[in-house]
Design a protein around this motif. Sequence first.
Motif, short mmCIF file in Angstrom:
data_model
loop_
_atom_site.label_atom_id
_atom_site.label_comp_id
_atom_site.label_asym_id
_atom_site.label_seq_id
_atom_site.Cartn_x
_atom_site.Cartn_y
_atom_site.Cartn_z
N THR A 44 -4.14 -9.12 8.89
CA THR A 44 -3.56 -8.94 7.49
C THR A 44 -4.78 -7.97 6.49
OG1 THR A 44 -3.42 -11.08 7.62
CG2 THR A 44 -3.09 -10.38 5.61
N ALA A 45 -5.03 -7.84 6.37
CA ALA A 45 -6.27 -6.62 5.47
C ALA A 45 -5.59 -5.53 6.35
CB ALA A 45 -6.91 -6.14 6.75
N ALA A 46 -5.35 -4.93 7.71
CA ALA A 46 -4.75 -3.63 8.11
C ALA A 46 -2.72 -3.34 7.38
CB ALA A 46 -4.83 -3.70 9.71
N ILE A 47 -2.75 -4.61 7.88
CA ILE A 47 -1.13 -4.89 7.56
C ILE A 47 -1.32 -4.36 5.98
CG2 ILE A 47 0.79 -6.34 7.55
CD1 ILE A 47 -0.33 -7.21 9.59
N ALA A 48 -1.77 -5.41 5.09
CA ALA A 48 -1.74 -4.85 4.08
C ALA A 48 -2.37 -3.72 3.37
CB ALA A 48 -2.16 -5.83 3.24
N ALA A 49 -2.90 -2.91 3.99
CA ALA A 49 -3.57 -1.90 4.13
C ALA A 49 -1.85 -0.83 3.78
CB ALA A 49 -4.84 -0.73 3.76
N HIS A 50 -1.35 -0.63 5.22
CA HIS A 50 -0.72 -0.25 5.39
C HIS A 50 0.71 -0.23 4.45
CE1 HIS A 50 2.73 1.49 7.62
NE2 HIS A 50 3.97 0.57 7.09
N ALA A 51 1.14 -1.59 3.63
CA ALA A 51 2.56 -1.72 2.36
C ALA A 51 1.28 -1.21 1.36
CB ALA A 51 2.14 -3.50 2.41
N ALA A 52 0.88 -1.05 1.09
CA ALA A 52 -0.18 -0.64 -0.12
C ALA A 52 -0.52 0.65 -0.32
CB ALA A 52 -2.21 -0.72 -0.71
N ARG A 102 3.38 0.93 -0.90
CA ARG A 102 3.97 0.81 -2.28
C ARG A 102 3.79 1.87 -3.23
NH1 ARG A 102 2.46 -4.28 -4.96
NH2 ARG A 102 1.51 -4.10 -7.54
N ALA A 103 1.98 2.51 -2.88
CA ALA A 103 1.48 3.45 -4.33
C ALA A 103 2.37 5.05 -3.98
CB ALA A 103 0.26 3.90 -3.40
N HIS A 104 3.28 5.12 -2.63
CA HIS A 104 3.77 6.04 -2.52
C HIS A 104 5.10 5.93 -3.69
CE1 HIS A 104 5.51 9.96 -1.31
NE2 HIS A 104 6.14 9.82 -0.36
N LEU A 105 5.27 5.19 -3.99
CA LEU A 105 6.89 4.90 -4.48
C LEU A 105 6.70 4.34 -5.85
CD1 LEU A 105 10.00 3.68 -5.18
CD2 LEU A 105 9.20 1.31 -4.16
N LEU A 106 5.32 4.08 -6.33
CA LEU A 106 4.74 3.99 -7.68
C LEU A 106 4.82 5.41 -7.94
CD1 LEU A 106 2.56 0.96 -7.57
CD2 LEU A 106 5.00 1.30 -8.72
N ALA A 107 4.15 6.46 -7.26
CA ALA A 107 4.20 7.82 -8.18
C ALA A 107 5.86 8.32 -7.90
CB ALA A 107 3.96 8.01 -7.07
N PHE A 142 7.26 -4.62 0.94
CA PHE A 142 6.52 -3.84 2.11
C PHE A 142 5.89 -4.60 3.23
CE2 PHE A 142 6.36 -2.84 -2.32
CZ PHE A 142 6.75 -0.89 -2.66
N GLY A 143 6.47 -3.91 4.68
CA GLY A 143 5.83 -4.07 5.64
C GLY A 143 5.61 -3.09 6.67
N ASP A 146 8.00 2.98 7.15
CA ASP A 146 7.41 4.12 7.11
C ASP A 146 7.10 5.16 5.61
OD1 ASP A 146 9.46 5.45 7.70
OD2 ASP A 146 8.30 5.68 9.74
N MET A 147 6.62 6.17 5.42
CA MET A 147 6.96 7.01 4.34
C MET A 147 8.24 7.27 4.49
SD MET A 147 4.55 7.09 2.46
CE MET A 147 3.18 6.42 2.34
N ARG A 148 8.72 7.99 5.80
CA ARG A 148 10.64 8.58 5.32
C ARG A 148 11.60 7.68 4.57
NH1 ARG A 148 13.90 10.09 10.50
NH2 ARG A 148 15.46 10.93 9.83
N ASP A 149 10.50 6.14 5.23
CA ASP A 149 12.06 4.52 4.75
C ASP A 149 11.67 5.05 2.57
OD1 ASP A 149 12.58 4.22 6.63
OD2 ASP A 149 10.89 2.94 7.39
N VAL A 150 9.49 5.19 2.22
CA VAL A 150 10.39 5.43 0.86
C VAL A 150 10.67 6.47 0.56
CG1 VAL A 150 8.22 5.26 -0.68
CG2 VAL A 150 8.33 3.70 1.10
N GLU A 151 10.24 7.25 0.79
CA GLU A 151 11.62 8.99 0.60
C GLU A 151 13.10 8.57 0.38
OE1 GLU A 151 10.44 11.51 -0.70
OE2 GLU A 151 8.52 11.07 -0.37
N GLN A 152 13.53 7.76 1.50
CA GLN A 152 15.03 7.91 1.37
C GLN A 152 14.96 6.52 0.17
OE1 GLN A 152 15.22 6.83 5.74
NE2 GLN A 152 17.36 7.55 5.50
N LEU A 153 14.31 5.33 0.70
CA LEU A 153 14.78 4.35 -1.05
C LEU A 153 15.12 4.62 -2.28
CD1 LEU A 153 14.99 1.46 -2.30
CD2 LEU A 153 12.37 1.73 -2.57
N ILE A 154 13.42 5.82 -2.69
CA ILE A 154 13.40 6.96 -3.93
C ILE A 154 14.69 7.80 -4.43
CG2 ILE A 154 12.22 9.24 -4.61
CD1 ILE A 154 9.69 8.11 -3.45
#
Length: 368
Positions: A283-291, A294-299, A349-350, A354-362
């Motif tokens: 769970t810690a590893a998954i949460a780190a991936h999601a974090a 999240r940080a990239h989207l918030l930025a 986030f899950g 990946d980061m490409r998905d976040v870029e598409q969402l932005i």
Amino acid sequence: MSYKRLFQRALAAAPDRLHFATHSHHLWPDASYIGQLAAWEDAARLADRKWDRVMGEIWPAAQAYVAAELKLPDPATVVFAPNTHSLLVALASALPHRPLRILASDGEFHSFRRQSARWEEAGTAIVERVPLETLVERGRSGMHDLIFASQAQFGTGRVLEGLEELAALARPEGPWVVIDGYHGFMAMETDLSAVADRIFYLAGGYKYAMAGEGCAFLHAPTGFGPRPEVTGWYAEFDDLSLPPGSIGYAPDARRFLGSTFDPSGIYRFVAVRDMLADEGLTTAAIAAHAAGLRAHLLAELPLDAELLNPGSPARFLALRSPEAQRWKAELEADDVILDVRGDVLRIGFGLYQDMRDVEQLIEALRRL
């Protein structure tokens, strides 16, 4: 890093979809398909004898995974059911007082909100709803039979603090403390070892456990609610010392069981947890991936909205705006799946993003 290889079936089923509703219906990993097939194949191969495998192998494996995740000292305190509502109703039936005196936060999920409101309407409960931050202080009044709160509130992503102080109020005769952990279980690391003997904990496989419906569970501390009034024959326990005609109960969490159920959700849960263990994904590893996502989207978040849960370990952003409903509808028209609750847009986030998905969402958010 990308973990899309673990979700090939779900992603291939809707290749143009951009899914950021992991806080609601999480996409299922391929391992869940294996679990679903195993449930069907066991039923075909074993027929009635499938229950020996379900209760003798699959059920204990699921209990062990839940206990390990929550740091519970005894897996036998875990019981499964089709949904948390049925467990809530059985749990409340074990409290002797009527009307029930219930204390809850003012941000609970619809299932508890609706049921508690109906109890009030029927005169079987008196419900006091307070802000999350005042729950512990109000609970010290000694005026309640049941204290109910979410580990992470579904609407705002705010996380409950003071769990040990809340647990210290619990007594077998009341009050009982019940934590709705659906937005916490496998979303954030949760250690209940210090409070496992005093609190109830409800959650399930629908969200971050990635196992889908039909695999809700309750951790029930020993000595709390030995004889629920709402009960099915699966809760029966043959105690030869009981006089004829007595109603017996299992000595562990099975005392909260109902009757015949579909075990496929539990198969899926075990299969997914097996996969995560093989991949070394805690769970810690998954949460780190999601974090990181999240940080990239918030930025680069292009929306003019109030962030309700800054710094929260909850696995979704809660963004308040009068435009939330319109945003959700316009995004869904482009197959970008988010979620809205009133005027709050939720972005989850899950592992399958990946980061490409976040870029598409932005880019999709910029088009609003």
